[in-house]
Scaffold this active site. Structure first.
Site, PDB file in Angstrom:
ATOM      1  NE  ARG A  74       8.056  -3.104   5.278  1.00 43.95           N
ATOM      2  CZ  ARG A  74       6.832  -2.808   5.706  1.00 43.95           C
ATOM      3  NH1 ARG A  74       6.639  -2.442   6.968  1.00 43.95           N
ATOM      4  NH2 ARG A  74       5.812  -2.875   4.905  1.00 43.95           N
TER       5      ARG A  74
ATOM      6  CE  LYS B  38      -2.454  -0.743   3.781  1.00 41.04           C
ATOM      7  NZ  LYS B  38      -1.837  -1.989   4.287  1.00 41.04           N
TER       8      LYS B  38
ATOM      9  NE  ARG C 122       1.950  -4.661  11.389  1.00 40.18           N
ATOM     10  CZ  ARG C 122       2.927  -4.160  10.638  1.00 40.18           C
ATOM     11  NH1 ARG C 122       4.166  -4.565  10.811  1.00 40.18           N
ATOM     12  NH2 ARG C 122       2.672  -3.264   9.719  1.00 40.18           N
TER      13      ARG C 122
ATOM     14  NE  ARG D 170      -4.536  -1.417  10.226  1.00 33.48           N
ATOM     15  CZ  ARG D 170      -3.492  -0.683   9.926  1.00 33.48           C
ATOM     16  NH1 ARG D 170      -3.624   0.427   9.298  1.00 33.48           N
ATOM     17  NH2 ARG D 170      -2.283  -1.049  10.283  1.00 33.48           N
TER      18      ARG D 170
ATOM     19  NE  ARG E 262       8.009  -0.089  11.479  1.00 35.62           N
ATOM     20  CZ  ARG E 262       7.201   0.204  10.471  1.00 35.62           C
ATOM     21  NH1 ARG E 262       7.557   1.111   9.587  1.00 35.62           N
ATOM     22  NH2 ARG E 262       6.050  -0.398  10.327  1.00 35.62           N
TER      23      ARG E 262
HETATM   24  P1  AMP Z   1       0.535   0.679   9.465  1.00 37.95           P
HETATM   25  O1  AMP Z   1       1.815   1.370   9.152  1.00 37.95           O
HETATM   26  O2  AMP Z   1      -0.630   1.243   8.697  1.00 37.95           O
HETATM   27  O3  AMP Z   1       0.621  -0.824   9.346  1.00 37.95           O
HETATM   28  O4  AMP Z   1       0.206   1.001  10.999  1.00 37.95           O
HETATM   29  C1  AMP Z   1       1.093   0.637  12.035  1.00 37.95           C
HETATM   30  C2  AMP Z   1       0.328   0.448  13.343  1.00 37.95           C
HETATM   31  O5  AMP Z   1      -0.349   1.664  13.691  1.00 37.95           O
HETATM   32  C3  AMP Z   1      -0.788  -0.613  13.290  1.00 37.95           C
HETATM   33  O6  AMP Z   1      -0.288  -1.907  13.522  1.00 37.95           O
HETATM   34  C4  AMP Z   1      -1.695  -0.134  14.414  1.00 37.95           C
HETATM   35  O7  AMP Z   1      -1.171  -0.441  15.691  1.00 37.95           O
HETATM   36  C5  AMP Z   1      -1.617   1.386  14.267  1.00 37.95           C
HETATM   37  N1  AMP Z   1      -2.668   1.887  13.340  1.00 37.95           N
HETATM   38  C6  AMP Z   1      -2.473   2.482  12.130  1.00 37.95           C
HETATM   39  N2  AMP Z   1      -3.652   2.822  11.564  1.00 37.95           N
HETATM   40  C7  AMP Z   1      -4.610   2.434  12.435  1.00 37.95           C
HETATM   41  C8  AMP Z   1      -6.026   2.492  12.416  1.00 37.95           C
HETATM   42  N3  AMP Z   1      -6.700   3.011  11.380  1.00 37.95           N
HETATM   43  N4  AMP Z   1      -6.702   1.977  13.494  1.00 37.95           N
HETATM   44  C9  AMP Z   1      -6.043   1.468  14.556  1.00 37.95           C
HETATM   45  N5  AMP Z   1      -4.709   1.372  14.622  1.00 37.95           N
HETATM   46  C10 AMP Z   1      -3.986   1.849  13.578  1.00 37.95           C
END
Ligand code: AMP
Length: 224
Positions: free
Chosen positions: A130, A16, A174, A91, A163
């Site tokens: 990564r 994405k 996840r 999400r 990370r």
């Molecule tokens: P991402 O980079 O989009 O995978 O986001 C990293 C982390 O941020 C996720 O694993 C969640 O812990 C948190 N996060 C990001 N976007 C959301 C969302 N829309 N709702 C809840 N948690 C989020």
């Protein structure tokens, strides 16, 4: 009106972020990534960052009430008034509903939801390889985009790290969270006639050319 209001949906590691970068450049859409916003808050050690980090490190979702306010503020900002590209939001179904209500209130609507799919095993391989430079944010991959010297950033010589939420056990969580809480959004948006599916397995350029074709059609439909 040819406002493009797009959502990028899909499991973590489906590509994405890479697609968002290209879409942002070509269509001049502000790329709104809730993950990036939260990571910035963690780095700046704000109150939000303190709250979010324990959820993020474990690969769990930050509570809806925290993230919804943050996101609605971002799409209300002036640079997102003529269109936006959401990445990592919504999400959950309550997040999607809150977004729908908010857009309707101001007479806006979603143009389309782009779902990028990839098999779980491929995702674990992609994400757990990564490595990131904690200072610059530059990302490498041990197999697909390795630095010249293992574990060292090409540009400033910093030591690369993995990370916390990219560790294999966290990635599996996840993915479990994705299947349980986020995947139902595909049906939700399919019922609204907004969903477009893309296979995330081919090379990023190939995926992008398919997405681009769909957006061209969506833009055309908006102007008719
Ligand atoms: P991402 O980079 O989009 O995978 O986001 C990293 C982390 O941020 C996720 O694993 C969640 O812990 C948190 N996060 C990001 N976007 C959301 C969302 N829309 N709702 C809840 N948690 C989020």
């Amino acid at each position: 009106m040819s406002e493009l209001n797009l959502i990028l949906l899909g499991p973590p590691g489906a590509g994405k972020g890479t697609q968002a970068e290209q879409l942002r450049t070509e269509f001049e859409l502000p790329h709104i990534s809730t993950g990036d916003m939260l990571r910035q808050a963690v780095a700046e050690q704000t109150e939000l960052g303190e709250l979010a980090s324990s959820y993020m490190d474990a690969g769990n979702l930050v509570p809806d009430d925290v993230i919804i306010g943050l996101l609605l503020q971002a799409i209300g900002r002036s640079d997102a008034r003529d269109g936006f590209l959401l990445d990592g939001f919504p999400r959950t179904i309550p997040q999607a509903e809150a977004l729908g209500v908010d857009l309707e209130k101001v007479g806006r609507k979603l143009t389309g939801v782009l779902l990028i799919e990839a098999p779980d095993e491929e995702i674990v391989r992609r994400i757990s390889g990564r490595r990131v430079n904690p200072k610059s944010g530059q990302i490498y991959h041990v197999d697909f985009d390795p630095p010249k010297v293992e574990g060292i950033d090409d540009v400033d010589g910093s030591e690369l790290v993995q990370r916390e939420d990219d560790k294999p056990e966290t990635v599996r969580n996840r993915l479990a969270v994705y299947h349980e809480q986020t995947a139902p959004l595909a049906d939700y948006y399919e019922h609204l006639g907004l969903l477009h599916r893309f296979d995330g397995s081919p090379a990023p350029a190939e995926v992008y050319s398919r997405i681009r074709g769909t957006i061209a059609t969506l833009k055309l439909e908006e102007t008719i």
